[in-house]
Design an enzyme around this catalytic site. Structure first.
Site, PDB file in Angstrom:
ATOM      1  N   HIS A 178       0.866  -1.218  -0.050  1.00 40.23           N
ATOM      2  CA  HIS A 178      -0.001   0.114   0.033  1.00 40.23           C
ATOM      3  C   HIS A 178       0.878   1.211  -0.028  1.00 40.23           C
ATOM      4  O   HIS A 178       1.787   1.118   0.781  1.00 40.23           O
ATOM      5  CB  HIS A 178      -1.019   0.195   1.342  1.00 40.23           C
ATOM      6  CG  HIS A 178      -2.137  -0.748   1.306  1.00 40.23           C
ATOM      7  ND1 HIS A 178      -2.656  -1.305   2.436  1.00 40.23           N
ATOM      8  CD2 HIS A 178      -2.920  -1.042   0.385  1.00 40.23           C
ATOM      9  CE1 HIS A 178      -3.653  -1.740   2.145  1.00 40.23           C
ATOM     10  NE2 HIS A 178      -3.947  -1.637   0.818  1.00 40.23           N
ATOM     11  N   CYS A 274      -2.098   3.205   8.903  1.00 43.21           N
ATOM     12  CA  CYS A 274      -3.124   2.293   8.537  1.00 43.21           C
ATOM     13  C   CYS A 274      -4.370   2.555   9.589  1.00 43.21           C
ATOM     14  O   CYS A 274      -5.574   1.921   9.197  1.00 43.21           O
ATOM     15  CB  CYS A 274      -2.844   0.813   8.511  1.00 43.21           C
ATOM     16  SG  CYS A 274      -1.476   0.384   7.476  1.00 43.21           S
TER      17      CYS A 274
HETATM   18  N1  ARG Z   1      -3.947  -6.647   6.668  1.00 40.99           N
HETATM   19  C1  ARG Z   1      -4.264  -5.555   6.015  1.00 40.99           C
HETATM   20  C2  ARG Z   1      -4.274  -5.771   4.534  1.00 40.99           C
HETATM   21  O1  ARG Z   1      -3.418  -6.393   4.093  1.00 40.99           O
HETATM   22  C3  ARG Z   1      -3.273  -4.658   6.464  1.00 40.99           C
HETATM   23  C4  ARG Z   1      -3.936  -3.106   6.004  1.00 40.99           C
HETATM   24  C5  ARG Z   1      -3.014  -2.141   6.282  1.00 40.99           C
HETATM   25  N2  ARG Z   1      -3.576  -0.849   5.960  1.00 40.99           N
HETATM   26  C6  ARG Z   1      -2.925  -0.077   5.155  1.00 40.99           C
HETATM   27  N3  ARG Z   1      -3.519   1.143   4.823  1.00 40.99           N
HETATM   28  N4  ARG Z   1      -1.544  -0.124   4.578  1.00 40.99           N
HETATM   29  O2  ARG Z   1      -5.125  -5.224   3.717  1.00 40.99           O
END
Ligand code: ARG
Length: 708
Positions: A178, A274
């Site tokens: 991300h 996050c």
């Molecule tokens: N386990 C979640 C996923 O893989 C973590 C999300 C983390 N969020 C972020 N904005 N980076 O989607």
């Protein structure tokens, strides 16, 4: 009572965040590399404690709203992925993985309950909200990531809905899947980021938009502690952990760093940022809806599957920084029938699109246009220099559309520009140095196509069936030799042309008499090499040594290291190889046979040449020209242990000419066999041995068959 103006001011200045309590948080599945090996390995109690700490820190700085957690949706704590907020609009996320798709309705309901105007992307266009889209803190544009979770094609849509410029960044390290895991815009136009998580184009874009003194690039250890996954409120930066140097850097820029451990959430691939979503993002006046994303449909046709062409095309798109969608794929059912694919290619900007498209054209893609445009041309304004975005040629037959008609470029070779004469309806490949003022050069990507014709493939598979794999192993050498011998004889008997490039190793490994045989028997029609092959060949012919070594006995002859200079001197005395042969000074060997048989040769000089021989062309432009003249019309080129001369020849040779590269060094062979052309064959073996086998085989073919 507060005055109305003051109250409005307070309201507009209130910063709000959305969080989701970790009641149902756990690592239940694996959808990113952090979750691997961590299923049910996070402590619920510790997670709650860490989440509360973050919540309390944030409440000192802003108002924090809560969305009710939902059982069965453990990642809902990561509210950054709820959507992308700007003003009173929100673009709701479309999760890539089904494991998170169930969160969408809950987030949507919450935003609706708060009076947001909700925008929804088409169902098959993934976009993971503020996890992949971050507002520049001055509100000038949105940085948006793609490559793992969000699809590039979502960018133009939300650019339009939110009326803001979107800058697309290509994520290339799956640990930073991300954008908010490796990129964090800060107050005052600063940027905290991890450059290695992005491709080169994206880094350039970042550097263009954020000046060097505002860029805070971090190293891998900080990145792996999720330092970029920070919450920034005013001058405060909240993160899981920072190195001493990062802390110092931030503090020197006037930021206050607050570390708060979030290890339990790192196990799911998330941290401070996050776990939060800023829901007050003011609109800056004079926004501009711009997305630089471009899209184009390409078509491919041929043996797409068995040649791996589709895979290669899709790799070209992704590696080049774009993204794709296969719109249509008609599979050729039978072995001989061809397939057809229609692919939508998107790229973050025009330049990247052009790069991707030209590489796709190289592997045979066609760009249909509604208007079926002609090729684009630009004039040369300085001799020897092309207009900037000229199309660079490959070895493949290339056609350009001129006045509505496809015409085939002549003098096909690699690394040239295409010059079009519109009046004459011709196109020619020209080296940069040969361009002249007024030449019309093909630029851009419109109206260009290259043919990877299936016929070519079929034909060569028949003739070199077992060589498809490219480089041979020792066991296969004999088989390959048989095929090459057959081919050489065919070429000779039908009046074709076989060219040899050879390095001095041919002589050192005892191959000279064999190569001499090939020339004498008229299997070779041109010889290309450097000063050394001729010198060592004649040293052997005259003094019986090669670089001072007696090849018969395999021992160094005393004073032998001077032999080659004596030979050079002798030839110089006669004025050249031909003269020396005619004077009876050279009476055998490779060069002798060339002269005797009238086989043209070209010796290209280099900086390390002794002498040189009078025949060696030390003007490399002339040498290249002479080489290319001798290569014209070749059916087969045998490249014998000479990396430089062989690569040089490879570049001037169009597809369709068989290249056989023999070298003891597999790296050289792979390099040459790897032109992506089916006709090239690599043989890893001792070149002397190869030549001796080849001659044996040719002699066998020449002698009448006795068996019935
Ligand atoms: N386990 C979640 C996923 O893989 C973590 C999300 C983390 N969020 C972020 N904005 N980076 O989607």
């Amino acid at each position: 009572m507060l005055s109305l103006v003051l109250r409005l001011n307070l309201i507009s200045m209130t910063i709000r965040y959305l969080m989701c309590p970790p009641d149902f948080y756990d690592v239940d599945y694996v959808i990113n590399p952090w979750m691997e090996g961590n299923i049910h390995r996070s402590s619920q109690a510790k997670a709650v404690e860490q989440w509360n700490k973050l919540y309390n820190i944030l409440r000192e700085l802003a108002v924090v709203d809560l969305v009710p957690p939902q059982k069965g949706w453990p990642d809902m704590v990561f509210t950054a992925n709820a959507g992308l907020v700007l003003g009173n609009k929100v673009v709701i996320s479309r999760f890539l993985h089904k494991e998170r798709q169930g969160e969408e309705p809950y987030f949507k309901a919450w935003f609706e309950s708060q009076g947001f105007e909700v925008f929804e992307l088409p169902p098959d266009l993934p976009f993971e909200g503020a996890g992949d889209a971050l507002l520049d803190r001055e509100g000038r544009w949105v940085w948006a990531g793609y490559g793992f979770r969000s699809e590039l094609d979502s960018h133009p849509l939300f650019a339009q809905w939110l009326d803001i410029e979107v800058l697309s960044l290509h994520l290339v390290d799956n640990r930073f899947y991300h954008l908010d895991t490796c990129f964090c815009p800060l107050t005052g136009g600063y940027l905290l980021y991890y450059p290695d998580a992005f491709d080169a184009y994206s880094n350039r874009l970042i550097e263009m938009r954020v000046s060097a003194e505002k860029r805070i690039a971090i190293e891998e250890p900080d990145a792996l502690n999720f330092a970029c996954n920070a919450v920034n409120v005013g001058q405060t930066v909240i993160m899981n952990k920072a190195s001493a140097s990062l802390r110092q850097r931030l503090e020197s820029l006037g930021f206050t760093l607050q570390e708060t451990p979030l290890t339990e959430f790192l196990k799911a691939g998330g941290a401070a940022k996050c776990l939060t979503l800023r829901i007050t993002e003011p609109i800056v006046p004079a926004p501009q809806e711009v997305s630089h994303v471009e899209a184009r449909i390409i078509q491919m046709q041929g043996h797409l599957l068995d040649t791996g062409l589709v895979n290669r095309a899709l790799d070209v798109v992704v590696d080049g920084g774009g993204s794709f969608q296969v719109l249509d794929f008609k599979l050729g059912i039978q072995k001989q029938s061809t397939s057809e694919a229609k692919i939508r290619v998107s790229a973050p900007d025009r330049e990247i699109m052009t790069n991707i498209l030209s590489r796709l054209i190289e592997i045979g893609a066609i760009l249909p246009t509604e208007t079926d445009r002609d090729v684009q041309l630009a004039p040369v304004v300085q001799d020897g220099v092309s207009p900037d975005d000229f199309y660079v040629t490959t070895i493949y037959p290339t056609e350009v559309k001129v006045n509505g008609v496809w015409i085939r470029a002549t003098k096909q070779r690699m690394d040239a520009a295409i010059v079009v004469d519109q009046a004459a309806q011709t196109a020619t490949c020209k080296l940069l140095r040969d361009l002249r003022i007024g030449d019309q050069v093909v630029v851009g990507v419109e109206g260009i196509r290259t043919a990877h014709r299936p016929e070519v493939r079929e034909k060569s598979t028949k003739e070199f069936s077992f060589m498809g794999a490219g480089v041979s192993s020792e066991r296969r050498v004999e088989l390959i030799v048989e095929q090459i011998a057959w081919e050489l004889r065919q070429i000779r008997d039908r009046g074709g042309k076989a060219v040899v490039t050879a390095g001095p190793v041919v002589v050192h490994t005892g191959g000279a008499p064999h190569l001499a045989y090939l020339i004498r028997e008229r299997f070779v029609h041109a010889l290309l090499g450097g000063n050394a092959i001729a010198v060592h060949d004649m040293e052997q012919a005259i003094m019986g040594t090669s670089l001072g070594v007696d090849l018969q006995r395999g021992v160094s002859v005393s004073g032998g290291h001077r032999h080659h200079l004596k030979v050079i001197n002798l030839i110089r005395r006669y004025g050249g190889i031909k003269q020396a042969v005619e004077a009876g000074v050279v009476t055998s060997g490779i060069m002798y046979e060339c002269v005797k048989q009238g086989v043209p040769f070209s010796l290209a000089g280099s900086i390390r040449d002794d002498g040189p021989l009078p025949d060696t062309q030390m003007d490399l432009i002339k040498a290249q020209q002479h080489y290319s003249e001798l290569v014209q019309g070749a059916d087969l080129i045998l490249m014998l242990s000479s990396m430089l001369h062989s690569i040089g020849v490879g570049n001037m040779t169009p597809a369709g000419v068989k290249l056989v590269c023999v070298d003891i060094n597999p790296a050289v062979v792979t390099k040459l066999a790897d032109r992506g052309s089916v006709e090239s064959v690599g043989v890893v073996t001792d070149v002397g041995l190869f030549l001796s086998l080849l001659v044996q085989q040719l002699q066998k073919l020449a002698s009448p068959l006795v068996e019935t």
